[in-house]
Design a protein around this motif. Structure first.
Motif, PDB file in Angstrom:
ATOM      1  N   PHE A  42       0.462   2.446   0.458  1.00 25.09           N
ATOM      2  CA  PHE A  42       1.143   1.181   0.694  1.00 25.09           C
ATOM      3  C   PHE A  42       1.440   1.067   2.184  1.00 25.09           C
ATOM      4  N   LEU A  43       1.167  -0.123   2.738  1.00 27.48           N
ATOM      5  CA  LEU A  43       1.287  -0.350   4.178  1.00 27.48           C
ATOM      6  C   LEU A  43       2.445  -1.289   4.491  1.00 27.48           C
ATOM      7  N   CYS A  44       3.062  -1.073   5.648  1.00 27.61           N
ATOM      8  CA  CYS A  44       4.110  -1.967   6.137  1.00 27.61           C
ATOM      9  C   CYS A  44       3.460  -3.311   6.486  1.00 27.61           C
ATOM     10  N   PRO A  45       3.978  -4.425   5.969  1.00 30.84           N
ATOM     11  CA  PRO A  45       3.365  -5.726   6.251  1.00 30.84           C
ATOM     12  C   PRO A  45       3.407  -6.117   7.731  1.00 30.84           C
ATOM     13  N   GLN A  46       4.406  -5.646   8.477  1.00 33.10           N
ATOM     14  CA  GLN A  46       4.529  -6.018   9.873  1.00 33.10           C
ATOM     15  C   GLN A  46       3.656  -5.142  10.783  1.00 33.10           C
ATOM     16  N   SER A  47       3.740  -3.831  10.609  1.00 33.09           N
ATOM     17  CA  SER A  47       3.045  -2.923  11.528  1.00 33.09           C
ATOM     18  C   SER A  47       1.727  -2.386  10.989  1.00 33.09           C
ATOM     19  N   ASN A  48       1.492  -2.579   9.698  1.00 32.98           N
ATOM     20  CA  ASN A  48       0.287  -2.073   9.030  1.00 32.98           C
ATOM     21  C   ASN A  48       0.225  -0.540   9.006  1.00 32.98           C
ATOM     22  N   SER A  49       1.360   0.110   9.236  1.00 30.55           N
ATOM     23  CA  SER A  49       1.405   1.573   9.192  1.00 30.55           C
ATOM     24  C   SER A  49       1.721   2.029   7.762  1.00 30.55           C
ATOM     25  N   PRO A  50       1.256   3.209   7.388  1.00 29.00           N
ATOM     26  CA  PRO A  50       1.470   3.711   6.026  1.00 29.00           C
ATOM     27  C   PRO A  50       2.950   3.953   5.734  1.00 29.00           C
ATOM     28  N   LEU A  51       3.380   3.520   4.552  1.00 25.69           N
ATOM     29  CA  LEU A  51       4.750   3.756   4.106  1.00 25.69           C
ATOM     30  C   LEU A  51       4.812   4.933   3.136  1.00 25.69           C
ATOM     31  N   ARG A  52       3.906   4.942   2.159  1.00 26.93           N
ATOM     32  CA  ARG A  52       3.827   6.028   1.183  1.00 26.93           C
ATOM     33  C   ARG A  52       2.495   5.976   0.473  1.00 26.93           C
ATOM     34  N   SER A  53       2.115   7.096  -0.101  1.00 28.72           N
ATOM     35  CA  SER A  53       0.859   7.175  -0.851  1.00 28.72           C
ATOM     36  C   SER A  53       1.136   7.771  -2.226  1.00 28.72           C
ATOM     37  N   ILE A  54       0.372   7.288  -3.198  1.00 32.59           N
ATOM     38  CA  ILE A  54       0.477   7.832  -4.555  1.00 32.59           C
ATOM     39  C   ILE A  54      -0.924   8.062  -5.101  1.00 32.59           C
ATOM     40  N   GLY A  55      -1.067   9.068  -5.931  1.00 29.94           N
ATOM     41  CA  GLY A  55      -2.341   9.327  -6.587  1.00 29.94           C
ATOM     42  C   GLY A  55      -2.522   8.401  -7.776  1.00 29.94           C
ATOM     43  N   VAL A  56      -3.758   8.174  -8.146  1.00 31.76           N
ATOM     44  CA  VAL A  56      -4.067   7.353  -9.316  1.00 31.76           C
ATOM     45  C   VAL A  56      -4.483   8.331 -10.415  1.00 31.76           C
ATOM     46  N   TRP A  57      -3.607   8.542 -11.387  1.00 32.48           N
ATOM     47  CA  TRP A  57      -3.829   9.586 -12.383  1.00 32.48           C
ATOM     48  C   TRP A  57      -4.197   9.051 -13.758  1.00 32.48           C
ATOM     49  N   THR A  58      -3.814   7.825 -14.075  1.00 33.22           N
ATOM     50  CA  THR A  58      -4.058   7.323 -15.429  1.00 33.22           C
ATOM     51  C   THR A  58      -5.351   6.525 -15.506  1.00 33.22           C
ATOM     52  N   GLU A  59      -5.954   6.525 -16.660  1.00 33.67           N
ATOM     53  CA  GLU A  59      -7.185   5.764 -16.869  1.00 33.67           C
ATOM     54  C   GLU A  59      -6.922   4.269 -16.725  1.00 33.67           C
ATOM     55  N   LYS A  60      -5.783   3.814 -17.211  1.00 31.83           N
ATOM     56  CA  LYS A  60      -5.438   2.388 -17.107  1.00 31.83           C
ATOM     57  C   LYS A  60      -5.272   1.976 -15.638  1.00 31.83           C
ATOM     58  N   GLY A  61      -4.638   2.823 -14.836  1.00 29.97           N
ATOM     59  CA  GLY A  61      -4.486   2.537 -13.411  1.00 29.97           C
ATOM     60  C   GLY A  61      -5.826   2.484 -12.706  1.00 29.97           C
ATOM     61  N   ARG A  62      -6.704   3.414 -13.034  1.00 30.97           N
ATOM     62  CA  ARG A  62      -8.049   3.414 -12.435  1.00 30.97           C
ATOM     63  C   ARG A  62      -8.822   2.161 -12.833  1.00 30.97           C
ATOM     64  N   GLN A  63      -8.708   1.789 -14.102  1.00 34.64           N
ATOM     65  CA  GLN A  63      -9.413   0.610 -14.599  1.00 34.64           C
ATOM     66  C   GLN A  63      -8.908  -0.657 -13.901  1.00 34.64           C
ATOM     67  N   LEU A  64      -7.608  -0.792 -13.763  1.00 37.13           N
ATOM     68  CA  LEU A  64      -7.021  -1.963 -13.122  1.00 37.13           C
ATOM     69  C   LEU A  64      -7.475  -2.078 -11.666  1.00 37.13           C
ATOM     70  N   LEU A  65      -7.411  -0.978 -10.921  1.00 39.23           N
ATOM     71  CA  LEU A  65      -7.830  -1.002  -9.514  1.00 39.23           C
ATOM     72  C   LEU A  65      -9.330  -1.254  -9.372  1.00 39.23           C
ATOM     73  N   ALA A  66     -10.141  -0.680 -10.261  1.00 41.81           N
ATOM     74  CA  ALA A  66     -11.589  -0.914 -10.205  1.00 41.81           C
ATOM     75  C   ALA A  66     -11.909  -2.385 -10.466  1.00 41.81           C
ATOM     76  N   GLU A  67     -11.205  -3.005 -11.408  1.00 42.90           N
ATOM     77  CA  GLU A  67     -11.416  -4.427 -11.687  1.00 42.90           C
ATOM     78  C   GLU A  67     -11.030  -5.276 -10.477  1.00 42.90           C
ATOM     79  N   GLN A  68      -9.915  -4.932  -9.831  1.00 40.90           N
ATOM     80  CA  GLN A  68      -9.491  -5.671  -8.647  1.00 40.90           C
ATOM     81  C   GLN A  68     -10.489  -5.487  -7.506  1.00 40.90           C
ATOM     82  N   LEU A  69     -11.032  -4.299  -7.391  1.00 39.71           N
ATOM     83  CA  LEU A  69     -12.042  -4.031  -6.367  1.00 39.71           C
ATOM     84  C   LEU A  69     -13.291  -4.879  -6.609  1.00 39.71           C
TER      85      LEU A  69
END
Length: 88
Positions: A42-69
């Motif tokens: 996740f990036l800061c909207p003003q500076s575009n610098s990273p705020l935090r990162s999370i892994g994608v561990w669930t099949e549903k999360g992977r499916q949702l992100l792949a569809e958005q991609l």
């Protein structure tokens, strides 16, 4: 089958998604077999610098992100990126 690491900068949602692309290459084209999202930063909207990162561990999360991609149109760019990388 080969694997390529790529990123998708989702500016609308202020995030960057890292994913693995499994593909095959024929004489004339790159064919993507699967897209597996691995991490979301996740990036800061003003500076575009990273705020935090999370892994994608669930099949549903992977499916949702792949569809958005897919709906973002980035998949065609990834095919070109892989083809250009292999041409070097």
């Amino acid at each position: 089958m080969h694997t390529h690491e790529a990123n998708w900068e989702d500016e609308e949602n202020n995030r960057q998604v890292a994913f693995a692309v499994k593909y095959t290459r024929s004489e004339n084209a790159i064919e993507i077999q699967s897209l597996t999202p691995k991490q979301v930063t996740f990036l800061c909207p003003q500076s575009n610098s990273p705020l935090r990162s999370i892994g994608v561990w669930t099949e549903k999360g992977r499916q949702l992100l792949a569809e958005q991609l897919h709906s973002s149109g980035r998949v065609a760019e990834i095919e070109k990126e892989i083809d250009a990388h292999l041409a070097v």
